[in-house]
Design a protein around this motif. Structure first.
Motif, PDB file in Angstrom:
ATOM      1  N   PRO A  22       0.841  -1.202   0.000  1.00  0.00           N
ATOM      2  CA  PRO A  22       0.000   0.000   0.000  1.00  0.00           C
ATOM      3  C   PRO A  22       0.873   1.249   0.000  1.00  0.00           C
ATOM      4  O   PRO A  22       1.822   1.355   0.783  1.00  0.00           O
ATOM      5  CB  PRO A  22      -0.794  -0.129   1.299  1.00  0.00           C
ATOM      6  CG  PRO A  22      -0.871  -1.609   1.532  1.00  0.00           C
ATOM      7  CD  PRO A  22       0.460  -2.139   1.056  1.00  0.00           C
ATOM      8  N   GLN A  40      -5.224   3.416   7.996  1.00  0.00           N
ATOM      9  CA  GLN A  40      -5.791   2.431   7.063  1.00  0.00           C
ATOM     10  C   GLN A  40      -4.868   1.239   6.860  1.00  0.00           C
ATOM     11  O   GLN A  40      -5.322   0.123   6.665  1.00  0.00           O
ATOM     12  CB  GLN A  40      -6.086   3.098   5.715  1.00  0.00           C
ATOM     13  CG  GLN A  40      -6.785   2.176   4.737  1.00  0.00           C
ATOM     14  CD  GLN A  40      -7.187   2.889   3.459  1.00  0.00           C
ATOM     15  OE1 GLN A  40      -6.954   4.085   3.286  1.00  0.00           O
ATOM     16  NE2 GLN A  40      -7.798   2.150   2.558  1.00  0.00           N
ATOM     17  N   TYR A  41      -3.531   1.476   6.901  1.00  0.00           N
ATOM     18  CA  TYR A  41      -2.546   0.424   6.661  1.00  0.00           C
ATOM     19  C   TYR A  41      -1.559   0.362   7.826  1.00  0.00           C
ATOM     20  O   TYR A  41      -0.398   0.736   7.688  1.00  0.00           O
ATOM     21  CB  TYR A  41      -1.805   0.673   5.344  1.00  0.00           C
ATOM     22  CG  TYR A  41      -2.719   0.760   4.158  1.00  0.00           C
ATOM     23  CD1 TYR A  41      -3.337  -0.378   3.648  1.00  0.00           C
ATOM     24  CD2 TYR A  41      -3.002   1.991   3.556  1.00  0.00           C
ATOM     25  CE1 TYR A  41      -4.202  -0.298   2.573  1.00  0.00           C
ATOM     26  CE2 TYR A  41      -3.859   2.069   2.471  1.00  0.00           C
ATOM     27  CZ  TYR A  41      -4.455   0.920   1.996  1.00  0.00           C
ATOM     28  OH  TYR A  41      -5.309   1.006   0.926  1.00  0.00           O
ATOM     29  N   TYR A  46       7.415   2.008   7.800  1.00  0.00           N
ATOM     30  CA  TYR A  46       6.994   2.569   6.519  1.00  0.00           C
ATOM     31  C   TYR A  46       8.221   3.069   5.772  1.00  0.00           C
ATOM     32  O   TYR A  46       9.247   3.380   6.380  1.00  0.00           O
ATOM     33  CB  TYR A  46       6.018   3.736   6.733  1.00  0.00           C
ATOM     34  CG  TYR A  46       4.731   3.293   7.374  1.00  0.00           C
ATOM     35  CD1 TYR A  46       3.644   2.920   6.607  1.00  0.00           C
ATOM     36  CD2 TYR A  46       4.628   3.220   8.760  1.00  0.00           C
ATOM     37  CE1 TYR A  46       2.471   2.479   7.201  1.00  0.00           C
ATOM     38  CE2 TYR A  46       3.458   2.784   9.361  1.00  0.00           C
ATOM     39  CZ  TYR A  46       2.382   2.411   8.579  1.00  0.00           C
ATOM     40  OH  TYR A  46       1.232   1.970   9.163  1.00  0.00           O
ATOM     41  N   VAL A  81       3.890   0.954   3.018  1.00  0.00           N
ATOM     42  CA  VAL A  81       4.234  -0.050   4.009  1.00  0.00           C
ATOM     43  C   VAL A  81       5.598  -0.593   3.598  1.00  0.00           C
ATOM     44  O   VAL A  81       5.824  -0.928   2.438  1.00  0.00           O
ATOM     45  CB  VAL A  81       3.170  -1.163   4.051  1.00  0.00           C
ATOM     46  CG1 VAL A  81       3.616  -2.292   4.953  1.00  0.00           C
ATOM     47  CG2 VAL A  81       1.827  -0.597   4.500  1.00  0.00           C
ATOM     48  N   THR A 170      -1.124  -5.378  -2.054  1.00  0.00           N
ATOM     49  CA  THR A 170      -2.480  -4.995  -2.426  1.00  0.00           C
ATOM     50  C   THR A 170      -3.232  -6.084  -3.177  1.00  0.00           C
ATOM     51  O   THR A 170      -4.450  -6.081  -3.206  1.00  0.00           O
ATOM     52  CB  THR A 170      -2.462  -3.712  -3.286  1.00  0.00           C
ATOM     53  OG1 THR A 170      -1.647  -3.948  -4.436  1.00  0.00           O
ATOM     54  CG2 THR A 170      -1.910  -2.525  -2.499  1.00  0.00           C
TER      55      THR A 170
END
Length: 184
Positions: A22, A40-41, A46, A81, A170
């Motif tokens: 993502p 959301q993720y 990251y 991510v 994804t």
């Protein structure tokens, strides 16, 4: 296929519906949007990459709690991510190109903690050869990557990728595509 920049690479990966972690593009002062992305993720780490120019500043393993502080130096950037979350699952990483004339360029690493940049700087395999070279058989999972490239019509394109031992990203596949390059 012609890809002239990192932004065009992102667009092409999306257009071809390739598997990726993502990721979202942000501009300076998009802190609220960044927070929404992080929520959301959720992940421990990251990656943050400057998209304002080729060769811009990047950070591949930023702790969740430090992302908002780190983005202050960027004007145009992506957050995704990080593959660092899955270092124990990474089998192969690097860049590879299969040309229509049968030539193969491969710079790859089997180090599970390596990034693409690490693989390029300290490769396990570094070949400029052709598809019939028996040395390619020594690259773990080479057939899997070759099949992936052919099935996704990525010949004549440098593909930066990681192969994992489990499905991620994804599209829940074993191959994650980070970047596509042709003319930069």
């Amino acid at each position: 296929m012609v890809i002239k920049s990192k932004i065009e690479s992102i667009k092409k990966i999306n257009e071809l519906n390739l598997n990726k972690f993502p990721e979202q593009l942000f501009k300076k002062n998009d802190e609220e949007k960044v927070e929404q992305f992080l929520n959301q993720y959720p992940a421990q780490y990251y990656a943050i990459r400057d998209k304002s120019k080729s060769g811009g500043t990047f950070k591949l393993k930023v702790d969740y709690n430090k992302v908002l502080d780190e983005i202050k130096e960027y004007n145009l950037f992506t957050i995704n991510v990080s593959s660092a979350n899955y270092a124990d699952n990474q089998l192969l990483v690097g860049e590879i190109e299969f040309l229509s004339n049968g030539e193969v360029y491969a710079i790859l690493s089997i180090d599970p903690s390596a990034s693409v940049r690490d693989a390029i700087q300290n490769p396990t395999f570094n070949f400029k050869t052709d598809i019939f070279d028996k040395r390619l058989n020594k690259i773990p999972h080479f057939d899997f990557i070759y099949k992936y490239i052919i099935e996704h019509n990525l010949k004549d394109t440098i593909v930066e990728f990681s192969l994992f031992d489990k499905e991620l990203g994804t599209k829940n596949e074993k191959v994650i595509v980070y970047e596509l390059r042709t003319h930069y």
